[in-house]
Design a protein around this motif. Structure first.
Motif, short mmCIF file in Angstrom:
data_model
loop_
_atom_site.label_atom_id
_atom_site.label_comp_id
_atom_site.label_asym_id
_atom_site.label_seq_id
_atom_site.Cartn_x
_atom_site.Cartn_y
_atom_site.Cartn_z
N GLY A 14 -14.63 52.32 -76.76
CA GLY A 14 -15.02 53.33 -77.75
C GLY A 14 -15.18 52.78 -79.16
N VAL A 15 -15.20 51.45 -79.30
CA VAL A 15 -15.36 50.89 -80.66
C VAL A 15 -16.83 50.97 -81.06
CG1 VAL A 15 -15.07 48.84 -82.11
CG2 VAL A 15 -13.41 49.33 -80.29
N LYS A 16 -17.07 51.54 -82.23
CA LYS A 16 -18.44 51.76 -82.69
C LYS A 16 -18.67 51.10 -84.04
CE LYS A 16 -18.00 56.20 -82.90
NZ LYS A 16 -16.57 56.32 -82.60
N LYS A 17 -19.91 51.10 -84.44
CA LYS A 17 -20.26 50.59 -85.77
C LYS A 17 -19.38 51.25 -86.83
CE LYS A 17 -23.90 50.25 -89.15
NZ LYS A 17 -25.20 50.64 -89.63
N GLY A 18 -18.84 50.44 -87.71
CA GLY A 18 -18.02 50.97 -88.80
C GLY A 18 -16.55 51.08 -88.47
N ASP A 19 -16.18 51.06 -87.16
CA ASP A 19 -14.76 51.09 -86.80
C ASP A 19 -14.09 49.78 -87.22
OD1 ASP A 19 -14.91 53.57 -85.68
OD2 ASP A 19 -15.11 52.87 -83.61
N ARG A 20 -12.78 49.83 -87.47
CA ARG A 20 -12.08 48.62 -87.90
C ARG A 20 -11.26 48.02 -86.77
NH1 ARG A 20 -13.45 52.77 -90.13
NH2 ARG A 20 -11.35 53.56 -90.44
N VAL A 21 -11.37 46.70 -86.64
CA VAL A 21 -10.68 45.96 -85.59
C VAL A 21 -9.84 44.88 -86.25
CG1 VAL A 21 -11.03 44.41 -83.64
CG2 VAL A 21 -12.52 46.40 -83.91
N LEU A 22 -8.55 44.86 -85.95
CA LEU A 22 -7.69 43.81 -86.52
C LEU A 22 -7.63 42.64 -85.56
CD1 LEU A 22 -4.42 45.38 -87.96
CD2 LEU A 22 -6.25 44.29 -89.22
N ILE A 23 -7.70 41.44 -86.09
CA ILE A 23 -7.62 40.24 -85.26
C ILE A 23 -6.42 39.43 -85.73
CG2 ILE A 23 -8.84 38.14 -84.54
CD1 ILE A 23 -11.47 39.63 -84.97
N TYR A 24 -5.46 39.26 -84.84
CA TYR A 24 -4.21 38.57 -85.18
C TYR A 24 -4.02 37.49 -84.12
CZ TYR A 24 0.83 38.27 -86.37
OH TYR A 24 2.09 37.86 -86.76
N MET A 25 -4.73 36.39 -84.30
CA MET A 25 -4.82 35.40 -83.22
C MET A 25 -4.65 33.98 -83.76
SD MET A 25 -8.13 36.77 -81.12
CE MET A 25 -7.79 36.00 -79.53
N PRO A 26 -4.32 33.06 -82.88
CA PRO A 26 -4.36 31.65 -83.27
C PRO A 26 -5.80 31.17 -83.34
CG PRO A 26 -3.71 31.87 -80.97
CD PRO A 26 -3.89 33.26 -81.50
N LEU A 27 -5.98 29.97 -83.85
CA LEU A 27 -7.33 29.43 -83.95
C LEU A 27 -7.78 28.88 -82.60
CD1 LEU A 27 -9.86 28.81 -85.36
CD2 LEU A 27 -8.76 27.04 -86.68
N VAL A 28 -8.31 29.78 -81.78
CA VAL A 28 -8.82 29.42 -80.45
C VAL A 28 -10.25 29.94 -80.37
CG1 VAL A 28 -6.60 29.42 -79.25
CG2 VAL A 28 -7.81 31.59 -79.55
N ILE A 29 -10.97 29.48 -79.35
CA ILE A 29 -12.37 29.91 -79.22
C ILE A 29 -12.46 31.44 -79.15
CG2 ILE A 29 -14.32 29.92 -77.59
CD1 ILE A 29 -13.72 26.91 -77.14
N GLU A 30 -11.48 32.04 -78.48
CA GLU A 30 -11.51 33.50 -78.33
C GLU A 30 -11.42 34.22 -79.67
OE1 GLU A 30 -9.83 31.41 -76.49
OE2 GLU A 30 -10.05 31.90 -74.37
N GLN A 31 -10.82 33.58 -80.66
CA GLN A 31 -10.77 34.24 -81.96
C GLN A 31 -12.18 34.33 -82.56
OE1 GLN A 31 -8.85 32.38 -85.43
NE2 GLN A 31 -8.05 34.37 -85.96
N VAL A 32 -12.91 33.26 -82.43
CA VAL A 32 -14.29 33.26 -82.93
C VAL A 32 -15.13 34.26 -82.12
CG1 VAL A 32 -16.30 31.82 -83.39
CG2 VAL A 32 -14.00 30.87 -83.68
N VAL A 33 -14.89 34.30 -80.82
CA VAL A 33 -15.59 35.27 -79.97
C VAL A 33 -15.30 36.69 -80.47
CG1 VAL A 33 -15.65 36.28 -77.64
CG2 VAL A 33 -15.67 33.79 -77.92
N ALA A 34 -14.04 36.96 -80.77
CA ALA A 34 -13.66 38.30 -81.22
C ALA A 34 -14.36 38.66 -82.53
CB ALA A 34 -12.14 38.38 -81.38
N MET A 35 -14.41 37.71 -83.46
CA MET A 35 -15.06 38.00 -84.74
C MET A 35 -16.55 38.29 -84.53
SD MET A 35 -13.27 34.91 -86.96
CE MET A 35 -13.92 35.25 -88.60
N LEU A 36 -17.20 37.42 -83.76
CA LEU A 36 -18.64 37.57 -83.57
C LEU A 36 -18.97 38.82 -82.75
CD1 LEU A 36 -19.58 33.84 -82.91
CD2 LEU A 36 -20.24 35.20 -84.89
N ALA A 37 -18.07 39.19 -81.82
CA ALA A 37 -18.30 40.39 -81.02
C ALA A 37 -18.27 41.62 -81.93
CB ALA A 37 -17.27 40.50 -79.92
N CYS A 38 -17.34 41.63 -82.87
CA CYS A 38 -17.31 42.74 -83.84
C CYS A 38 -18.61 42.76 -84.62
CB CYS A 38 -16.13 42.57 -84.81
SG CYS A 38 -14.54 42.85 -84.04
#
Ligand code: WTA
Length: 608
Positions: free
Chosen positions: A108-132
């Protein structure tokens, strides 16, 4: 490399006609779904760049490279303390981002919704940022060293819908658990609907907590195709919290269009990049440098980016040199704190490694001492690499004052204003001070990377532009020399720079006085050989409370849980009272002058 003459020509053009300059840059840097109608709009203090332009940031970092034939090119090289090595190419990164983006949508995450990312520096962190970025959700990365309390404050301010985390991160051979911190942070926050957990060894989901989802369970169920959200240029891309002079961190908002243009172009120009360069910026996405120069700048330029989870000197002091050699890193960008640490270990370690792939070195985050600059140049750069000293801030989105490769270098002096940037050194009333005199550093006009706003606190945004003569107030002291080079002298406000990380004295004081037994607190910075600056706290205790070592240790622990380890004062001194103004404000300048054995007038020359 650029000559002085070339630089001056471009600079003058960029200042004479900034709109044309930035329009040309935006046109050549980024693929727009729709071109803007207006380059720049300024309704003081608000401004907009590339108004009416439509784009998607993830598309610019991934799809367009894949379309251009870079499918197989390595996008990220992940390394860690155990020397595990994982790489991902542009095509696979795009697929992962799309799948995760679809996963977010399914929650249910839509444009304008806020997502917090609290992760170590792993590829998945970059994936999470770009997915947002792909679906237009606004991400806010919180450095994984912050406490549950600090994370909760940010979640509340943003009304975050989802928090993405990992089970743990590794630091000096020890696992630091992140998942439990997140659970504690979001307890009873009804707007947080889900926690997505990257389970790093075994899948461990708290089934009692229906809101928890495994990162790969979510991703693996989804399609590799996710149409990029068509974003307006001025739509927010992310919010990043940083310290200011009040007790509460401010959420700096950056836009999709202006920020991406600026991060892309500064990276390309300042590091003089070539398409096949291997780029390593040692920052963490918990800070702005990790947004602009680990993620969005290098990936939008289609580079191969090294990321490393861990510290510089573990398992051995030559850790980073080994990586430079192994990955044939061409551009290396780090902080003076890290370089000071390397210098302390001695050049013996760099000599054990072949660092000849290096072409350009960079530094950021704090003033670099000339002798440290020289050591960097001689022993890491082997006297052949230009050093770009880059001055900028969370608020500026990208480099602002810099010595471009090829221009005259002055060790310890950041350099010249970048293209399109009019930086001046002024007094409190906004008049330029004479050459070689100390003043406040301000920027005359908005640039594309300038923050859009402060989340929920427009007054804090307006303050940047209203403090000194309707120019952007940086908060730094500086000196301009006869060649126009700007030397940064450090902060003029109540912000402290410990190991290149911004901390507000008021934030630390708030944490200190929330400890039972502490009545008042005044926090100052002192010079530190390794960290640049360190914190000292003066505390007034409740009568009857004994100021002994046990108390000091408990107070330190308390600050750690309230904010983070980086905010814990190195020194604590108990005093009977604190110097105050008539209106009751603590005079930190007086505390500092006394501590450093300076006269108070040394510190107050620029004050009213
Ligand atoms: C300081 C980091 C001297 C400065 C990108 C600024 C620097 C604050 C330099 C911003 C530099 C950053 N030389 N000082 N090259 N770069 N600073 O927001 O005091 O974490 O105001 O952004 O770091 O820190 P921030």
């Amino acid at each position: 490399m650029i000559t002085k003459k070339q630089f001056q020509k471009i600079y003058i053009e960029s200042i004479q006609n900034p709109e044309k300059f930035w329009a040309d840059v935006a046109e050549t840097s980024i693929e727009w779904f729709k071109k803007w109608d207006k380059v720049f709009e300024w309704k003081f203090p608000s401004y907009k760049w590339f108004v009416g332009g439509k784009l998607n940031v993830a598309y610019n970092c991934l799809d367009r490279h894949v379309k251009a034939g870079l499918r197989e090119k390595t996008a990220l090289i992940y390394l860690n303390e155990n020397n595990d090595r994982i790489t991902i190419n542009y095509n696979n990164l795009l697929k992962q981002v799309n799948k995760f983006a679809n996963g977010l949508k399914s929650l249910g995450v839509k444009k304008g919704d806020r997502v917090l990312i609290y992760m170590p520096l792993v590829i998945e962190q970059v994936v999470a940022m770009l997915a947002c970025a792909r679906i237009g959700a606004i991400h806010s990365v919180v450095f994984a060293g912050f406490s549950a309390n600090a994370l909760r404050e940010r979640a509340e301010d943003l009304k975050a819908k989802v928090v993405i985390t990992a089970s743990w991160t590794m630091r000096r051979g020890e696992k630091k658990i992140l998942k439990s911190t997140v659970r504690e942070a979001v307890k009873n926050l009804e707007f947080v609907k889900n926690i997505i957990v990257l389970n790093r060894d075994k899948k461990e989901i708290n089934s009692a907590e229906k809101m928890e989802i495994d990162f790969y369970d979510l991703l693996n169920n989804e399609s590799e195709i996710c149409e990029p959200e068509i974003m307006n240029s001025e739509d927010p891309l992310f919010v990043l919290y940083t310290s200011g002079s009040t007790g509460k961190p401010k959420g700096v908002v950056h836009t999709a269009g202006g920020f991406l243009v600026y991060a892309h172009y500064t990276l390309k120009t300042v590091f003089d990049i070539k398409p096949d360069d291997v780029f390593w910026c040692t920052a963490d996405p918990g800070w702005i440098t990790g947004h602009s120069y680990v993620t969005y700048g290098p990936l939008s330029n289609g580079l191969t980016v090294v990321i490393m989870e861990g510290v510089p000197d573990y398992p051995k002091p030559d850790n980073w040199y080994r990586i430079i050699e192994q990955e044939k890193v061409n551009i290396f960008y780090t902080s003076p704190t890290a370089i000071r640490m390397f210098r302390k270990y001695g050049e013996g370690y760099c000599k054990q490694h072949d660092l000849s792939s290096l072409k350009i070195l960079g530094t950021v985050g704090e003033p670099i001492n000339p002798e440290v600059w020289k050591w960097y140049h001689e022993f890491i750069g082997n006297k052949k690499c230009p050093i770009v000293d880059t001055w900028w801030q969370t608020e500026t989105g990208g480099h602002m004052i810099v010595t471009l490769p090829g221009l005259l270098e002055k060790p310890g002096v950041a350099g010249l204003p970048f293209y399109g940037i009019e930086a001046v050194v002024v007094n409190k009333s906004g008049q330029e001070v004479p050459t070689n005199e100390k003043g406040f550093l301000v920027i005359k006009k908005p640039w594309p990377g300038a923050l859009l706003d402060c989340w929920n606190t427009p007054d804090r945004f307006a303050k940047y532009w209203n403090e000194i003569g309707k120019m952007f107030f940086t908060g730094d002291f500086a000196i301009k020399d006869k060649d126009g080079y700007i030397q940064i002298l450090g902060r003029s406000d109540d912000v402290i720079n410990v190991s290149g990380h911004r901390i507000g004295t008021a934030e630390v004081e708030n944490a200190l006085v929330s400890f039972a037994g502490v009545v008042e607190a005044g926090v100052i910075s002192k010079p530190d050989e390794l960290k640049g600056e360190r914190l000292k706290a003066f505390l007034v205790l409740k009568s009857g409370v004994k100021g002994d070592n046990a108390l000091i240790s408990n107070i330190k622990k308390h600050v750690k849980t309230k904010i983070a380890t980086i905010a814990v004062p190195d020194e604590i001194e108990f005093v009977l009272s604190l110097p105050k103004t008539r209106s009751g404000k603590i005079m930190r300048r007086v505390l500092k002058a006394k501590e450093l054995g300076q006269s108070i007038s040394d510190l107050t020359t620029l004050e009213d």
